[in-house]
Design a protein around this motif. Structure first.
Motif, PDB file in Angstrom:
ATOM      1  N   GLN A 130      30.087  18.271  76.239  1.00 22.45           N
ATOM      2  CA  GLN A 130      29.985  16.907  76.724  1.00 22.45           C
ATOM      3  C   GLN A 130      31.122  16.055  76.183  1.00 22.45           C
ATOM      4  OE1 GLN A 130      26.692  15.273  73.512  1.00 22.45           O
ATOM      5  NE2 GLN A 130      26.307  14.904  75.620  1.00 22.45           N
ATOM      6  N   HIS A 136      28.501  12.361  78.771  1.00 20.01           N
ATOM      7  CA  HIS A 136      28.347  13.107  80.022  1.00 20.01           C
ATOM      8  C   HIS A 136      28.401  14.601  79.738  1.00 20.01           C
ATOM      9  CE1 HIS A 136      28.718   9.501  82.449  1.00 20.01           C
ATOM     10  NE2 HIS A 136      29.767   9.160  81.715  1.00 20.01           N
ATOM     11  N   ILE A 192      37.959  22.989  81.253  1.00 20.96           N
ATOM     12  CA  ILE A 192      36.693  22.914  80.521  1.00 20.96           C
ATOM     13  C   ILE A 192      36.082  24.302  80.384  1.00 20.96           C
ATOM     14  CG2 ILE A 192      34.341  21.973  80.528  1.00 20.96           C
ATOM     15  CD1 ILE A 192      35.546  19.544  82.103  1.00 20.96           C
ATOM     16  N   VAL A 232      30.234  25.161  84.699  1.00 21.74           N
ATOM     17  CA  VAL A 232      30.798  23.819  84.608  1.00 21.74           C
ATOM     18  C   VAL A 232      30.458  23.114  85.907  1.00 21.74           C
ATOM     19  CG1 VAL A 232      32.970  22.520  84.509  1.00 21.74           C
ATOM     20  CG2 VAL A 232      32.650  24.525  83.043  1.00 21.74           C
ATOM     21  N   HIS A 233      30.164  21.826  85.826  1.00 20.04           N
ATOM     22  CA  HIS A 233      29.851  21.075  87.030  1.00 20.04           C
ATOM     23  C   HIS A 233      30.992  21.240  88.035  1.00 20.04           C
ATOM     24  CE1 HIS A 233      28.767  17.891  89.774  1.00 20.04           C
ATOM     25  NE2 HIS A 233      27.615  17.750  89.136  1.00 20.04           N
ATOM     26  N   TYR A 290      29.255  18.170  80.936  1.00 17.37           N
ATOM     27  CA  TYR A 290      30.137  18.764  81.925  1.00 17.37           C
ATOM     28  C   TYR A 290      29.858  20.250  82.154  1.00 17.37           C
ATOM     29  CZ  TYR A 290      32.856  14.500  81.627  1.00 17.37           C
ATOM     30  OH  TYR A 290      33.247  13.188  81.674  1.00 17.37           O
ATOM     31  N   LYS A 345      39.796  22.170  85.397  1.00 22.07           N
ATOM     32  CA  LYS A 345      40.295  21.157  84.467  1.00 22.07           C
ATOM     33  C   LYS A 345      40.415  21.698  83.042  1.00 22.07           C
ATOM     34  CE  LYS A 345      38.499  17.268  87.132  1.00 22.07           C
ATOM     35  NZ  LYS A 345      37.611  16.103  87.115  1.00 22.07           N
ATOM     36  N   TRP A 362      32.368  19.403  90.127  1.00 21.12           N
ATOM     37  CA  TRP A 362      33.340  18.311  90.178  1.00 21.12           C
ATOM     38  C   TRP A 362      34.418  18.458  89.102  1.00 21.12           C
ATOM     39  CZ3 TRP A 362      29.458  13.664  90.448  1.00 21.12           C
ATOM     40  CH2 TRP A 362      28.846  13.646  91.703  1.00 21.12           C
ATOM     41  N   HIS A 363      34.156  19.307  88.113  1.00 20.45           N
ATOM     42  CA  HIS A 363      35.073  19.431  86.983  1.00 20.45           C
ATOM     43  C   HIS A 363      35.692  20.826  86.860  1.00 20.45           C
ATOM     44  CE1 HIS A 363      33.989  15.434  85.736  1.00 20.45           C
ATOM     45  NE2 HIS A 363      32.725  15.758  85.940  1.00 20.45           N
ATOM     46  N   HIS A 364      35.618  21.605  87.933  1.00 20.06           N
ATOM     47  CA  HIS A 364      36.292  22.903  87.936  1.00 20.06           C
ATOM     48  C   HIS A 364      37.803  22.694  87.870  1.00 20.06           C
ATOM     49  CE1 HIS A 364      32.803  25.276  90.072  1.00 20.06           C
ATOM     50  NE2 HIS A 364      32.468  24.804  88.885  1.00 20.06           N
TER      51      HIS A 364
END
Length: 150
Positions: free
Chosen positions: A50, A54, A86, A77-78, A56, A84, A80-82
């Motif tokens: 997080q 938030h 994470i 990973v969510h 992630y 990146k 929307w956040h592929h």
């Protein structure tokens, strides 16, 4: 980014992350399995990543005493956040944790054709492929990593 142990307070966030990855990365039938996992098996070796409150991503590690293997479980990973970084950071954290806790084990992950290349870049290799192993159109890639400390 902060990686912390999972607690039930993160359940809704993890379910939302799972749903964001449907139907490409997970079969809809797997949602109930994931919810059961969160309710009964997640608190020992499951984590969230997080930032600024938030969540992630979420993912864990496991030890299978029957096969004498350890590995990565329910990592995601969510959507929307592929792409990146994470997932890479979180996967490396979990691999490092496996090496610390289970240094003499072979590491395993069951994943799909959509993420197999990602895990290959992280040191895993495919040992078996089961067509539609997770659901229609989602093949199960069984991947392993030989621990260099063995």
């Amino acid at each position: 980014m902060l990686i912390i142990k999972y607690t039930p307070v993160f359940r809704a966030d993890c379910i939302e992350i799972f749903k964001s990855n449907l139907p490409k990365f997970f079969a809809p039938d797997e949602l109930q399995l994931f919810e059961t996992f969160l309710d009964h098996d997640a608190e020992d070796n499951y984590y969230v990543i997080q930032e600024d409150g938030h969540v992630y991503g979420c993912g864990g590690i496991f030890l299978d005493e029957k096969t004498d293997e350890a590995g990565l479980s329910w990592g995601m990973v969510h959507a929307w956040h592929h792409l990146k970084g994470i997932g890479k950071l979180f996967t490396q954290y979990r691999i490092d944790l496996l090496k610390k806790l289970y240094p003499a084990k072979i590491y395993k992950i069951d994943t799909s054709q959509h993420t197999a290349a990602f895990y290959e870049k992280n040191g895993f290799h495919t040992v078996d492929i089961i067509p539609d192993g997770f659901g229609k159109g989602i093949d199960k890639y069984i991947m392993k990593m030989e621990n260099r400390l063995m």
